[in-house]
Structure formats: C-alpha cells, structure tokens
Write a protein that holds these residues in place. Structure first.
Motif, mmCIF file in Angstrom:
data_model
loop_
_atom_site.group_PDB
_atom_site.id
_atom_site.type_symbol
_atom_site.label_atom_id
_atom_site.label_comp_id
_atom_site.label_asym_id
_atom_site.label_seq_id
_atom_site.Cartn_x
_atom_site.Cartn_y
_atom_site.Cartn_z
ATOM 1 N N PHE A 67 58.096 104.795 108.590
ATOM 2 C CA PHE A 67 57.781 105.590 109.781
ATOM 3 C C PHE A 67 56.839 106.745 109.438
ATOM 4 C CE2 PHE A 67 62.012 104.205 111.807
ATOM 5 C CZ PHE A 67 61.388 103.237 112.567
ATOM 6 N N ALA A 68 57.106 107.412 108.325
ATOM 7 C CA ALA A 68 56.269 108.547 107.918
ATOM 8 C C ALA A 68 54.842 108.092 107.623
ATOM 9 C CB ALA A 68 56.873 109.230 106.692
ATOM 10 N N ILE A 69 54.704 106.910 107.024
ATOM 11 C CA ILE A 69 53.376 106.362 106.738
ATOM 12 C C ILE A 69 52.625 106.074 108.032
ATOM 13 C CG2 ILE A 69 52.211 104.262 105.924
ATOM 14 C CD1 ILE A 69 54.227 104.259 103.600
ATOM 15 N N VAL A 70 53.306 105.424 108.967
ATOM 16 C CA VAL A 70 52.663 105.104 110.241
ATOM 17 C C VAL A 70 52.281 106.382 110.981
ATOM 18 C CG1 VAL A 70 53.022 104.071 112.516
ATOM 19 C CG2 VAL A 70 53.745 102.852 110.462
ATOM 20 N N ASP A 71 53.165 107.377 110.963
ATOM 21 C CA ASP A 71 52.861 108.639 111.633
ATOM 22 C C ASP A 71 51.617 109.292 111.035
ATOM 23 O OD1 ASP A 71 55.034 108.403 113.297
ATOM 24 O OD2 ASP A 71 56.335 109.712 112.123
ATOM 25 N N ARG A 72 51.483 109.200 109.726
ATOM 26 C CA ARG A 72 50.342 109.855 109.074
ATOM 27 C C ARG A 72 49.069 109.024 109.160
ATOM 28 N NH1 ARG A 72 50.450 112.196 102.963
ATOM 29 N NH2 ARG A 72 51.720 113.743 104.024
ATOM 30 N N TYR A 73 49.125 107.788 108.694
ATOM 31 C CA TYR A 73 47.904 107.007 108.545
ATOM 32 C C TYR A 73 47.483 106.321 109.840
ATOM 33 C CZ TYR A 73 48.704 107.877 103.622
ATOM 34 O OH TYR A 73 48.902 108.496 102.411
ATOM 35 N N ASN A 74 48.455 105.930 110.676
ATOM 36 C CA ASN A 74 48.071 105.360 111.960
ATOM 37 C C ASN A 74 47.499 106.443 112.861
ATOM 38 O OD1 ASN A 74 47.962 103.027 113.701
ATOM 39 N ND2 ASN A 74 49.522 104.020 114.938
ATOM 40 N N ALA A 75 48.001 107.678 112.729
ATOM 41 C CA ALA A 75 47.444 108.791 113.499
ATOM 42 C C ALA A 75 45.973 108.998 113.134
ATOM 43 C CB ALA A 75 48.250 110.062 113.240
ATOM 44 N N ALA A 76 45.647 108.869 111.846
ATOM 45 C CA ALA A 76 44.258 109.018 111.413
ATOM 46 C C ALA A 76 43.391 107.894 111.984
ATOM 47 C CB ALA A 76 44.183 109.010 109.889
ATOM 48 N N TYR A 77 43.936 106.655 111.975
ATOM 49 C CA TYR A 77 43.215 105.516 112.549
ATOM 50 C C TYR A 77 42.973 105.708 114.042
ATOM 51 C CZ TYR A 77 43.317 101.064 115.103
ATOM 52 O OH TYR A 77 43.099 100.066 116.001
ATOM 53 N N THR A 109 36.230 100.803 112.815
ATOM 54 C CA THR A 109 37.373 101.661 112.517
ATOM 55 C C THR A 109 38.415 100.919 111.701
ATOM 56 O OG1 THR A 109 36.995 102.826 114.615
ATOM 57 C CG2 THR A 109 39.080 103.223 113.509
ATOM 58 N N LEU A 110 38.667 99.660 112.028
ATOM 59 C CA LEU A 110 39.631 98.876 111.272
ATOM 60 C C LEU A 110 39.120 98.580 109.859
ATOM 61 C CD1 LEU A 110 40.953 96.490 114.050
ATOM 62 C CD2 LEU A 110 42.280 98.191 112.798
ATOM 63 N N PHE A 111 37.809 98.363 109.705
ATOM 64 C CA PHE A 111 37.254 98.187 108.367
ATOM 65 C C PHE A 111 37.414 99.464 107.546
ATOM 66 C CE2 PHE A 111 34.397 94.392 109.354
ATOM 67 C CZ PHE A 111 35.035 93.575 108.438
ATOM 68 N N ASP A 112 37.355 100.610 108.226
ATOM 69 C CA ASP A 112 37.510 101.896 107.533
ATOM 70 C C ASP A 112 38.961 102.186 107.158
ATOM 71 O OD1 ASP A 112 34.810 102.370 107.703
ATOM 72 O OD2 ASP A 112 34.928 103.686 109.451
#
Length: 214
Positions: A67-77, A109-112
């Motif tokens: 969850f913490a990963i998704v909150d951090r890295y998905n937020a950036a995406y 964006t997905l490639f990034d």
C-alpha cells in the motif's frame, strides 16, 4: 543474501526515514519483478539490508508495504499523467485528435514508470484488495480518458471494435510487452529496450495497431 549490513536498534529520525525508503525501494523492485505473492518479507529485508523486526516496526505487514508503495509511486505516475494530459486539452482540435494525444501521453507516462506498470499488470484478479486499491486511485484519470474515448469513437471506424475496457486492455497489453518480458534483453541483445529510439518506434507501432496510423 544482500551484502548490505543489517540495520538494527534505535535510529535517529533521519536514519529511520532512510530505512523506510530503502525498504520501499527494495520491495518495489521485488514486487515489480517477482510479484506480491512470490515476494517474502525476508527477501525484502535482505534486499534493503534490514531485519524482519525492523520491517514490522516501520510497516507492520507485507500488504502495508505494498500500500505504501502504491501511495508513493502510483501518486507520482498519476501526477505526471494528469499534468501531461492538461496540455492535450485544446478546444480547437477535434475529439479524435484529443484522444490520440491523450493516448500518446499515457504511453509515454507508462514508459517512464515501468515498475509501476508491471505492478499494475500483475494485479490480474479484479476482486483482490490490491487491484481494487489500484483501481480506486486511478478512477479520476481514467474517467477523463474514457470521456475522450467516447467522443473519439464517433469519429473513427477503427475504434468501433472497442469499448472503453477492451481499448484500455489492448493499450496496456501493447505498452507492457517490452517492459514485462525482460527476457527480451537476452533474445535481442542488440536492442536497447529502454532507449528513446526503441520507445519512439514502439510508440508508432502501438498507434498503428490501435488507429491504423503509419
């Protein structure tokens, strides 16, 4: 086993922040290559150079780390995607052009964010708690893209074979192929899958498959 020194004991606030970041980075790497179910807390600890008890102290469970990963890295995406999509809005352009621009933005964006894409694609069970968490976080952005798709479909016979869900599945499948199949690095040693040139050519291939563009 990682060659990092295992960190235990009390830490300063700065050290604790670094430890949490190392845990998240290590888990992100493992979740995006091995998947959630095939990754253990021990593997995360080895990768980050911390003990099992340290991970439990900072996060509690493997799911809490996810969850913490998704909150951090998905937020950036999502932030990158939304900022880029804002520049595709132009009332002087027709709906099909606007939608194509949005698709190009989504591809770039997905490639990034290849690790985030791999995590998204690995959540294949729509009823799982993780998949539902991802879906909830992406709803606003994908609703915007869906609106553009509905308008563009009226202007393109090529899009008539899709609905919103099947178009997105086709798009994600096309984008993810070189990112998910890292074995291609061994099969195609002369091809730099992460190079700008390869990505530009593959982007044109995706647009050709979806829209019939040369």
């Amino acid at each position: 086993m990682s060659d990092k020194t295992i960190r235990v004991g009390r830490q300063t606030a700065e050290d604790a922040h670094k430890t949490k970041t190392d845990i998240l980075n290590g888990a992100f790497e493992l979740f995006s290559t091995k998947g959630f179910d095939s990754t253990s807390i021990r593997q995360i600890g080895n990768h980050a150079g911390v003990s099992h008890s340290t991970i439990q102290h900072h996060f509690g469970s493997k799911l809490d780390i996810w969850f913490a990963i998704v909150d951090r890295y998905n937020a950036a995406y999502i932030t990158d995607l939304n900022q880029a999509l804002e520049h595709t809005t132009n009332c002087d352009q027709d709906s099909l052009i606007l939608f194509k621009n949005a698709v190009l933005v989504l591809i770039k964006t997905l490639f990034d964010h290849p690790k985030m894409l791999r995590i998204i694609c690995m959540e294949y069970d729509p009823d799982s708690e993780r998949a539902q968490y991802l879906t909830k976080s992406m709803v606003p952005t994908h609703q915007h893209i869906s609106t553009l798709f509905t308008a563009a479909k009226k202007e393109s016979k090529r899009l008539e074979i899709y609905n919103e869900e099947t178009f997105l599945i086709a798009l994600l499948g096309l984008i993810s192929s070189p990112i998910l199949l890292t074995i291609l690095d061994n099969l195609l040693p002369e091809t730099e899958l992460n190079s700008a040139d390869f990505q530009a050519k593959y982007q044109r291939l995706i647009m050709n498959v979806l829209f019939g563009e040369p």
